[in-house]
Design a protein around this motif. Structure first.
Motif, PDB file in Angstrom:
ATOM      1  N   LYS A   1      38.866 -19.745  14.967  1.00 38.19           N
ATOM      2  CA  LYS A   1      38.003 -20.493  14.034  1.00 38.19           C
ATOM      3  C   LYS A   1      38.888 -21.281  13.065  1.00 38.19           C
TER       4      LYS A   1
ATOM      5  N   ALA B   1      25.481 -12.091   8.179  1.00 36.02           N
ATOM      6  CA  ALA B   1      25.200 -12.639   9.513  1.00 36.02           C
ATOM      7  C   ALA B   1      23.726 -12.473   9.867  1.00 36.02           C
TER       8      ALA B   1
ATOM      9  N   VAL C   1      26.520 -10.190  18.038  1.00 32.40           N
ATOM     10  CA  VAL C   1      26.362  -8.766  18.320  1.00 32.40           C
ATOM     11  C   VAL C   1      24.988  -8.269  17.871  1.00 32.40           C
ATOM     12  N   GLY C   2      24.345  -9.014  16.969  1.00 31.59           N
ATOM     13  CA  GLY C   2      23.055  -8.568  16.434  1.00 31.59           C
ATOM     14  C   GLY C   2      21.857  -9.071  17.237  1.00 31.59           C
TER      15      GLY C   2
HETATM   16  C1  HEM Z   1      17.949 -14.930  15.092  1.00 36.73           C
HETATM   17  C2  HEM Z   1      18.948 -14.271  14.591  1.00 36.73           C
HETATM   18  C3  HEM Z   1      20.412 -14.515  14.871  1.00 36.73           C
HETATM   19  C4  HEM Z   1      21.048 -15.595  15.421  1.00 36.73           C
HETATM   20  C5  HEM Z   1      20.410 -16.883  15.933  1.00 36.73           C
HETATM   21  C6  HEM Z   1      22.466 -15.294  15.450  1.00 36.73           C
HETATM   22  C7  HEM Z   1      23.439 -16.134  15.975  1.00 36.73           C
HETATM   23  C8  HEM Z   1      24.786 -15.867  16.006  1.00 36.73           C
HETATM   24  C9  HEM Z   1      25.814 -16.754  16.502  1.00 36.73           C
HETATM   25  C10 HEM Z   1      25.576 -18.137  17.075  1.00 36.73           C
HETATM   26  C11 HEM Z   1      27.013 -16.126  16.363  1.00 36.73           C
HETATM   27  C12 HEM Z   1      28.395 -16.691  16.721  1.00 36.73           C
HETATM   28  C13 HEM Z   1      29.055 -17.215  15.457  1.00 36.73           C
HETATM   29  C14 HEM Z   1      30.501 -17.613  15.647  1.00 36.73           C
HETATM   30  O1  HEM Z   1      31.173 -17.161  16.569  1.00 36.73           O
HETATM   31  O2  HEM Z   1      31.016 -18.379  14.823  1.00 36.73           O
HETATM   32  C15 HEM Z   1      26.747 -14.842  15.774  1.00 36.73           C
HETATM   33  C16 HEM Z   1      27.708 -13.926  15.501  1.00 36.73           C
HETATM   34  C17 HEM Z   1      27.453 -12.747  14.895  1.00 36.73           C
HETATM   35  N1  HEM Z   1      26.210 -12.217  14.573  1.00 36.73           N
HETATM   36 FE1  HEM Z   1      24.437 -13.102  14.822  1.00 36.73          FE
HETATM   37  N2  HEM Z   1      22.659 -14.070  14.887  1.00 36.73           N
HETATM   38  C18 HEM Z   1      21.436 -13.550  14.543  1.00 36.73           C
HETATM   39  C19 HEM Z   1      21.182 -12.323  13.981  1.00 36.73           C
HETATM   40  C20 HEM Z   1      22.123 -11.393  13.709  1.00 36.73           C
HETATM   41  C21 HEM Z   1      21.887 -10.093  13.144  1.00 36.73           C
HETATM   42  C22 HEM Z   1      20.502  -9.517  12.809  1.00 36.73           C
HETATM   43  C23 HEM Z   1      23.094  -9.507  12.981  1.00 36.73           C
HETATM   44  C24 HEM Z   1      23.448  -8.145  12.442  1.00 36.73           C
HETATM   45  C25 HEM Z   1      22.690  -7.366  11.789  1.00 36.73           C
HETATM   46  C26 HEM Z   1      24.105 -10.415  13.466  1.00 36.73           C
HETATM   47  C27 HEM Z   1      25.458 -10.162  13.473  1.00 36.73           C
HETATM   48  C28 HEM Z   1      26.415 -11.020  13.968  1.00 36.73           C
HETATM   49  C29 HEM Z   1      27.850 -10.730  13.919  1.00 36.73           C
HETATM   50  C30 HEM Z   1      28.497  -9.493  13.332  1.00 36.73           C
HETATM   51  C31 HEM Z   1      28.500 -11.814  14.518  1.00 36.73           C
HETATM   52  C32 HEM Z   1      30.015 -11.992  14.722  1.00 36.73           C
HETATM   53  C33 HEM Z   1      30.362 -11.628  16.154  1.00 36.73           C
HETATM   54  C34 HEM Z   1      31.811 -11.886  16.486  1.00 36.73           C
HETATM   55  O3  HEM Z   1      32.490 -12.663  15.820  1.00 36.73           O
HETATM   56  O4  HEM Z   1      32.275 -11.278  17.470  1.00 36.73           O
HETATM   57  N3  HEM Z   1      23.478 -11.549  13.897  1.00 36.73           N
HETATM   58  N4  HEM Z   1      25.401 -14.697  15.561  1.00 36.73           N
END
Ligand code: HEM
Length: 525
Positions: free
Chosen positions: A128, A328, A474-475
């Motif tokens: 990033k 997130a 992951v979420g």
């Molecule tokens: C509609 C709901 C959600 C959408 C559309 C979404 C979308 C995304 C996307 C596109 C990424 C990649 C970001 C990147 O690499 O720069 C991401 C990463 C992540 N999301 Fe979500 N997210 C959602 C809900 C959640 C929820 C509820 C949680 C946790 C409670 C969560 C936790 C995370 C985490 C920890 C990452 C980092 C993963 C990594 O770097 O390996 N997300 N999310």
């Protein structure tokens, strides 16, 4: 700079044109240094644009010489211009190219194969941008979103142990409870009205439920903000994570200004965010300490409990990861849910069909029903496709790599644009802009309708809202489980109608509906 100053002093002495005072000498040194740098930058920009190895790759017109499309790509709503470029012409090798500030090249994967290569097969060839990581590290702490390579791989395993389908299935009960609290809250707003209806600020309420749920899964603690408890947590959370114009400016400075300047920027918004971060970290610390006894009882698995069980627990490091989970999950899930409700309000036929499907099940619905109902799943996925919470994310190659057989040198920027992919006509067909949940329903089997996992597109990666591969969300399982429960309960209890004009998305990283998005809810149960 020191070398340049010495050079100027020697030269002026040698030529016998020494200035009268040291202030004038200083002015000459700084002035000439700035001119030299401007010239070098101009030369670099000219060279990059003239000899870019990607000039043959199709894309929009090159744009102004100095800044190319730099302003277009960060223009709100994020990703909209790239979407237009994506639909304006064909990209035979699955790649688009455009210039940004000072002739920097950006590549955008447009085909499923190119996307899979960047996100899965060669995911660790990318990192990033440094500005993003400095920003998130200062205000959130060093969590998974700013971790790279081995450190990321390692921590991702910890996350997967908590956020996997099996563990989330165990959390269905509390998710349903939180959804019922939202329904009760809206009933409370409708109750005084003779028409049994109320105009509800949906974004604000859905954000609260998301915060409560992420608190539960991260800390094992319910902040109960949907019940108006812990206002200081809600306030700090909003100050830290909700998108705003001043945060955008701060983020832009972090990306454009030199590294040493980033931490010194004396903007009010930075101080506010530092304070919010302190408050939220304090609330997390307190919550963790007060639940030490609960952990010993071996309750349902949350992030903190998992770290303790695995012997990986370190309080400050855990709090940084928890801040990431709270951030997130906040705007993304809350914002997406608000968009789903908006889509249903503006598509009464889909709303009626969904209500009928939900009511075809016995009440209260069995927890497994939420996964089984095809239209419910379809509505959630279709709105999530149309309104991806993260519309535009940047990566940079840290080693020479390849996309679609083409060599990509180290240091190349690759822009991932879920909004463009989700709205690409070549992937979804001519009705790509329409809210059409039916594209996710497969009615070909005599056994009855079932979910079409790719929504009629050729590959799962064509729906990029949750990303894909090594850094996918992951979420995802948690977000879908929560949103399905809320949507099913809300359409069962209320008729939804639109209020006002077409809302515009905005936000810092996540593209959220406006904070004042309202929907009219009328009790039908
Ligand atoms: C509609 C709901 C959600 C959408 C559309 C979404 C979308 C995304 C996307 C596109 C990424 C990649 C970001 C990147 O690499 O720069 C991401 C990463 C992540 N999301 Fe979500 N997210 C959602 C809900 C959640 C929820 C509820 C949680 C946790 C409670 C969560 C936790 C995370 C985490 C920890 C990452 C980092 C993963 C990594 O770097 O390996 N997300 N999310």
């Amino acid at each position: 700079m020191a070398l340049w100053a010495a050079g100027v002093r020697v030269l002026t002495r040698h030529l016998g044109i020494q200035p009268e005072s040291s202030a004038v000498l200083l002015g000459e040194i700084i002035g000439s240094w700035l001119v030299l740098n401007a010239l070098l930058l101009g030369l670099k920009t000219w060279y990059r644009r003239r000899y870019s190895p990607f000039r043959d790759i199709p894309g929009p017109e090159p744009g102004p010489w100095l800044y190319g499309h730099a302003f277009d790509i960060f223009d709100e709503p994020l990703g909209r211009r790239i979407t237009d470029w994506g639909n304006a012409q064909a990209y035979p090798h699955g790649l688009m190219h455009f210039f940004g500030l000072f002739g920097v090249s950006y590549l955008v994967p447009t085909s499923p194969a190119a996307l899979a290569e960047v996100l899965s097969t060669r995911a660790y060839d990318y990192v990033k941008p440094a500005g993003f990581k400095r920003f998130t590290r200062r205000f959130w702490g060093h969590g998974i979103v700013s971790q790279e390579q081995e450190e990321h791989r390692l921590h991702r395993k910890t996350y997967q142990a908590v956020f996997n389908q099996g563990n989330i299935a165990q959390a269905r009960g509390p998710l349903s409870t939180k959804s019922r609290q939202l329904v009760d809250r809206i009933h409370g707003l409708c109750a005084p009205s003779p028409s049994h209806s109320a105009i509800v600020p949906v974004t604000q309420l859905t954000a609260r439920v998301s915060l409560d749920v992420t608190g539960l899964i991260a800390l094992g603690v319910d902040f109960e903000t949907i019940l108006d408890r812990n206002p200081q947590v809600l306030e700090a959370h909003e100050a830290l994570f909700a998108g705003s114009r001043d945060k955008r400016t701060l983020f832009a400075l972090y990306n454009a200004a030199p590294r040493w300047l980033g931490g010194l920027i004396p903007l009010r918004v930075a101080r506010r965010m530092d304070e919010a971060s302190r408050v939220l970290r304090g609330a997390c610390r307190q919550a963790i300490r007060s639940r030490a006894a609960v952990k010993a009882n071996g309750q349902r698995l949350d992030f903190v409990a998992h770290l303790v069980q695995q012997g990986l627990y370190d309080e400050e490091a855990a709090i940084s990861q928890i801040m990431v989970i709270l951030g997130a999950g906040y705007e993304s899930t809350g914002g997406t849910l608000a968009w789903i409700l908006y889509c249903l309000a503006t598509h009464p036929d889909s709303q009626a069909a969904l209500r009928q499907e939900v009511r075809s099940r016995s009440r209260p619905m069995d927890e497994s029903d939420y996964e089984a109902l095809p239209l419910l799943n379809a509505v959630v996925l279709e709105a999530t496709r149309l309104y991806p919470a993260f519309s535009f994310l940047l990566r940079k190659t840290i080693r020479a790599t390849a996309i679609s057989g083409r060599a990509i040198p180290r240091g190349t920027y690759v822009a991932l644009c879920p909004h463009m992919v989700n709205h690409a006509r070549h992937l979804w067909g001519p009705d790509v802009e329409a809210f059409r949940p039916e594209r996710w329903v497969d009615r070909s089997s005599p056994a009855g309708p079932k979910l079409d996992a790719t929504g009629g597109a050729s590959a799962a990666v064509c729906m990029l809202s949750f990303f894909s591969g090594a850094r996918s969300c992951v979420g995802r399982a948690l977000a879908l489980a929560l949103m399905k429960r809320q949507v099913a309960l809300l359409v069962d209890h209320f008729q939804l109608d639109p209020v006002g004009g077409t809302p515009q998305a905005s936000g810092l990283f996540a593209t959220s509906p406006p904070a004042d998005l309202h929907v009219r809810f009328t009790q039908v149960r």
